[in-house]
Design a protein around this motif. Sequence first.
Motif, PDB file in Angstrom:
ATOM      1  N   GLY A 264       6.973  -5.358   9.649  1.00  0.00           N
ATOM      2  CA  GLY A 264       7.596  -6.300  10.569  1.00  0.00           C
ATOM      3  C   GLY A 264       9.060  -5.994  10.819  1.00  0.00           C
ATOM      4  O   GLY A 264       9.538  -6.098  11.946  1.00  0.00           O
ATOM      5  N   SER A 265       9.784  -5.606   9.765  1.00  0.00           N
ATOM      6  CA  SER A 265      11.229  -5.391   9.911  1.00  0.00           C
ATOM      7  C   SER A 265      11.552  -4.279  10.895  1.00  0.00           C
ATOM      8  O   SER A 265      12.419  -4.439  11.760  1.00  0.00           O
ATOM      9  CB  SER A 265      11.856  -5.045   8.560  1.00  0.00           C
TER      10      SER A 265
ATOM     11  N   LYS B 168       1.576   0.189   2.476  1.00  0.00           N
ATOM     12  CA  LYS B 168       0.528  -0.636   3.086  1.00  0.00           C
ATOM     13  C   LYS B 168      -0.597   0.246   3.632  1.00  0.00           C
ATOM     14  O   LYS B 168      -1.774  -0.100   3.558  1.00  0.00           O
ATOM     15  CB  LYS B 168       1.125  -1.480   4.216  1.00  0.00           C
TER      16      LYS B 168
ATOM     17  N   GLY C  14       3.754 -10.318  10.807  1.00  0.00           N
ATOM     18  CA  GLY C  14       3.595  -9.346   9.727  1.00  0.00           C
ATOM     19  C   GLY C  14       4.619  -9.507   8.627  1.00  0.00           C
ATOM     20  O   GLY C  14       4.641  -8.714   7.679  1.00  0.00           O
ATOM     21  N   ALA C  15       5.486 -10.481   8.737  1.00  0.00           N
ATOM     22  CA  ALA C  15       6.510 -10.690   7.709  1.00  0.00           C
ATOM     23  C   ALA C  15       6.987 -12.127   7.835  1.00  0.00           C
ATOM     24  O   ALA C  15       6.736 -12.797   8.838  1.00  0.00           O
ATOM     25  CB  ALA C  15       7.682  -9.727   7.916  1.00  0.00           C
TER      26      ALA C  15
ATOM     27  N   ALA D  46      12.953  -8.421   5.706  1.00  0.00           N
ATOM     28  CA  ALA D  46      13.181  -7.117   5.060  1.00  0.00           C
ATOM     29  C   ALA D  46      12.937  -7.199   3.551  1.00  0.00           C
ATOM     30  O   ALA D  46      13.002  -8.274   2.957  1.00  0.00           O
ATOM     31  CB  ALA D  46      14.608  -6.668   5.337  1.00  0.00           C
ATOM     32  N   GLU D  47      12.653  -6.054   2.953  1.00  0.00           N
ATOM     33  CA  GLU D  47      12.549  -5.958   1.499  1.00  0.00           C
ATOM     34  C   GLU D  47      13.937  -6.160   0.898  1.00  0.00           C
ATOM     35  O   GLU D  47      14.952  -5.956   1.588  1.00  0.00           O
ATOM     36  CB  GLU D  47      12.040  -4.561   1.115  1.00  0.00           C
TER      37      GLU D  47
HETATM   38  N1  HSE Z   1       9.442  -6.012   4.529  1.00  0.00           N
HETATM   39  C1  HSE Z   1       8.100  -6.260   4.947  1.00  0.00           C
HETATM   40  C2  HSE Z   1       8.016  -6.067   6.442  1.00  0.00           C
HETATM   41  C3  HSE Z   1       7.682  -7.637   4.563  1.00  0.00           C
HETATM   42  O1  HSE Z   1       9.059  -6.081   7.099  1.00  0.00           O
HETATM   43  O2  HSE Z   1       6.917  -5.877   6.963  1.00  0.00           O
HETATM   44  C4  HSE Z   1       6.214  -7.906   4.776  1.00  0.00           C
HETATM   45  O3  HSE Z   1       5.416  -7.071   3.993  1.00  0.00           O
END
Ligand code: HSE
Length: 419
Positions: free
Chosen positions: A154-155, A199, A295-296, A183-184
């Motif tokens: 998603g980020s 993923k 997705g996030a 974000a992570e």
């Molecule tokens: N950092 C991940 C993303 C979070 O941006 O997709 C979701 O898994």
Amino acid sequence: MGSEKTLVIGMFGFGVVGEGLYKVLKQTPSLKASIKKVCIKNTQKKRNAPADLFTSNPDDLLYDPEINVIVEVINDSAAGYEIVTTALNNGKDVVSASKKMLSEHLPELIALQEKTGKSLLYEASACASIPVIRNLEEYYDNDLLHSIKAIVNGSTNFILTKMFEEELNFKEALLLAQQLGFAESDPTLDIEGFDAANKWVLLLTHSYGIDTTIQDMLFNGITQISPIDAEVAQSRNQSIKLVAQAKKLQNGKVASFLLPQFVDQADQLYFVKNEYNGVVIETGFADKQFFYGKGAGSFPTASAVLSDIAALRYGYRYEYKKRNQQQPAELSDSYNLRVFISFESLANVPKEEFTSIEEWHSGNERSYLIGTIPYQSLIHKDWWKTNNNSLILMPNNIVENSEVSELKKMSLSLAGLDV
Ligand code: HSE
């Protein structure tokens, strides 16, 4: 149908996903699932939940006989592995969202799930709110699945959307993705493609029964994309997206990679913007299907964890049919990719490795070419992501070896390319 059990949850982590799940569960009383304890690292931090819910001692959860489900939503993959394996060994079902940990240990965890007879579910670990893992697992038979391509981070999709449609710069867009909880905690995992690659390892297992690792995957993130690449995309009415792809080749093996890609408007992924993810599946009889969703983010990810918890009530577990009962597919290293490469100096591009070159543009600061190159010239090599080179896949990017001789005939002469 088996009888539904009451679920008593011990949760590890109270970050974006953990807190989201806590709130979502409170709004879902019909589920008959409650969080008994939450294990966190930092007990000093103020939390939006009663203080007696929290502990910093993992054993309070892992060795509590009343707790029958462990939810693991932390971002330390070594600690996550320890928690998940101990929980399974202690007879507890597990729901995890830790894509990195799962991707690093999937075959061992599948074996442990089998040995203990418990369930390990992880729908939230790929594409958050889109139920893609259970779909791939249950619905698609190996032989019918021609291809799958997806935006799984998603980020990066958010950053590319903000940069190309709202003219934010990279730093501003990343900061916004961080502020919104997409974000992570280490955002290089997102922007350099590691998160998406983790993923994709999981999705390859569920789509084709393939065990692999990110070390064996051809992947990159979005940090090399240059303004000229964006201009080229715009001039062709395309967008640039980070796309993971797997496709069955004529020889029955699977081509798989995860790279930035020009996406045209006829492609469903073109309309996947911001933190949304999308998955396009092509099958023998149904033709194309498209899955789309957030997705996030806190609630979208928590919704997938919640769905796994709900599935535990009737003892659901992944059977890994394609991996365990059918002949798993093998990855191929023998095919070609149609690529766009922009570069400052042709000296940094091994032009002799290209099977064919179809376009060539020379500019003052950057030039680019479009051509076809063997997968072997990219995997385990880094010329295409160093020295300010940028590689972006073209649409229709897989060129089978049987198609190469035709291309060679059409190719421009390489001899004429000078720096
Ligand atoms: N950092 C991940 C993303 C979070 O941006 O997709 C979701 O898994």
